[in-house]
Motif scaffolding. Sequence first.
Motif, mmCIF file in Angstrom:
data_model
loop_
_atom_site.group_PDB
_atom_site.id
_atom_site.type_symbol
_atom_site.label_atom_id
_atom_site.label_comp_id
_atom_site.label_asym_id
_atom_site.label_seq_id
_atom_site.Cartn_x
_atom_site.Cartn_y
_atom_site.Cartn_z
ATOM 1 N N LEU A 24 0.741 -1.266 -0.140
ATOM 2 C CA LEU A 24 -0.152 0.071 -0.007
ATOM 3 C C LEU A 24 0.751 1.134 -0.004
ATOM 4 O O LEU A 24 1.840 1.419 0.698
ATOM 5 C CB LEU A 24 -0.974 0.064 1.236
ATOM 6 N N PRO A 25 0.642 2.399 -0.869
ATOM 7 C CA PRO A 25 1.339 3.470 -0.948
ATOM 8 C C PRO A 25 1.067 4.478 0.314
ATOM 9 O O PRO A 25 -0.123 4.849 0.276
ATOM 10 C CB PRO A 25 1.133 4.046 -2.427
ATOM 11 N N LEU A 26 1.740 4.604 1.234
ATOM 12 C CA LEU A 26 1.513 5.553 2.244
ATOM 13 C C LEU A 26 2.649 6.596 2.373
ATOM 14 O O LEU A 26 3.766 6.355 2.102
ATOM 15 C CB LEU A 26 1.853 4.477 3.573
ATOM 16 N N SER A 27 1.926 7.927 2.484
ATOM 17 C CA SER A 27 3.108 8.921 2.498
ATOM 18 C C SER A 27 3.798 9.023 3.962
ATOM 19 O O SER A 27 3.240 8.388 4.971
ATOM 20 C CB SER A 27 2.354 10.272 2.353
ATOM 21 N N GLU A 28 4.684 9.910 3.785
ATOM 22 C CA GLU A 28 5.527 9.936 5.129
ATOM 23 C C GLU A 28 4.725 10.698 6.131
ATOM 24 O O GLU A 28 4.766 10.342 7.363
ATOM 25 C CB GLU A 28 6.831 10.784 4.843
ATOM 26 N N GLU A 29 4.051 11.557 5.952
ATOM 27 C CA GLU A 29 3.123 12.421 6.785
ATOM 28 C C GLU A 29 2.134 11.383 7.383
ATOM 29 O O GLU A 29 1.861 11.645 8.451
ATOM 30 C CB GLU A 29 2.395 13.457 6.099
ATOM 31 N N TYR A 30 1.663 10.452 6.610
ATOM 32 C CA TYR A 30 0.558 9.539 7.195
ATOM 33 C C TYR A 30 1.342 8.661 8.212
ATOM 34 O O TYR A 30 0.729 8.331 9.196
ATOM 35 C CB TYR A 30 0.170 8.833 5.761
ATOM 36 N N ARG A 31 2.530 8.148 7.921
ATOM 37 C CA ARG A 31 3.151 7.197 8.721
ATOM 38 C C ARG A 31 3.386 7.701 10.089
ATOM 39 O O ARG A 31 3.577 7.040 11.101
ATOM 40 C CB ARG A 31 4.615 6.600 8.032
ATOM 41 N N ARG A 32 3.973 9.159 10.051
ATOM 42 C CA ARG A 32 4.132 9.631 11.273
ATOM 43 C C ARG A 32 2.849 9.674 12.189
ATOM 44 O O ARG A 32 3.283 10.041 13.364
ATOM 45 C CB ARG A 32 4.557 11.055 10.956
#
Length: 324
Positions: free
Chosen positions: A241-249
């Motif tokens: 799944l493509p997850l943004s860095e902002e989301y992962r934080r």
Amino acid sequence: MKLAEVGEFGLIRRIAEKIPAHRSVVLGIGDDAAGILPSAGCITLITSDMLLEGVHFDLSFSDPISLGRKSLAVNLSDLAAMGALPRQFLLSLGLPRSIEVEFIDRFMEGVLATARSYGAILVGGDTCASKSGLVISITALGEQRPERVLKRSAARVGDLVFVTGTLGDAAAGLELLQRGVREGRLVDRQLAPEPRVAAGAALADAGFVHAMIDVSDGLVSDLGHICELSGVGAKVEVELLPLSEEYRRVCGADPYPLALSGGEDYELLFTAAPGQEKNVLALMQRLGLQTSIIGEITDGKGVELFRPDGSPYSPAKSGFDHFG
């Protein structure tokens, strides 16, 4: 200025004055019905969405310009999911009597800014008083050649499953807004989504996509619609799944639930044969749009999710359901 000071027809004139003429519109705002000219060789696709205060948006953190942008964007995303280009739209508003005209002006600023960005023209609609908050209903019309229209029902066993952009951002943005955060990329993804109109039309014109839908209710739910209507199953590897860095934080120890079930990302979810993988990725790269392969279509039933070690993954919910 209060709405009562302007009146219904004064409000309509106030909106109509902002609408430019367009060659596809024979009769616009002012008559009982609009008259439009279709493009040669195309069929018209029609979609409608309703947004209710307290259900789809909260005015404590939705500014009127962003609300106007999103109101039209979610309709244009439906057209994009079928490979259609936007042409015209109708806007109907249920307005509390206490609402200020300046709010409506700013809301229309957002609506018309999005319309200009994607080539859509407002041709009519309706206004009425609402006793239960702001109600927004938009019906959008788009065009595409009939043989190029992309549907949910054409996925084939063996197809790869692709998705544009990143997932979970809008749902994470909503959680941040509810905590009092008012800015940042995730908040923007919730308040001002971007319909993938150019990508949808390009994929339709290229001819190598089988089935497509936009991610509005959550990836599992929306991929489930493709599976149901195509009579197939799907396997998704959650680590793809493509997850943004902002989301992962901000997503916590388990990054997958909101990405799978959050919804409102308005990315394109589609299938194509494995032999078209390079063509799909090259086309999306030319458009500057990140695109990921997250799974495949199977001869099973429903959507199956797997962890990196091959074990099944089960989200708490599959997606948004108004009546669930």
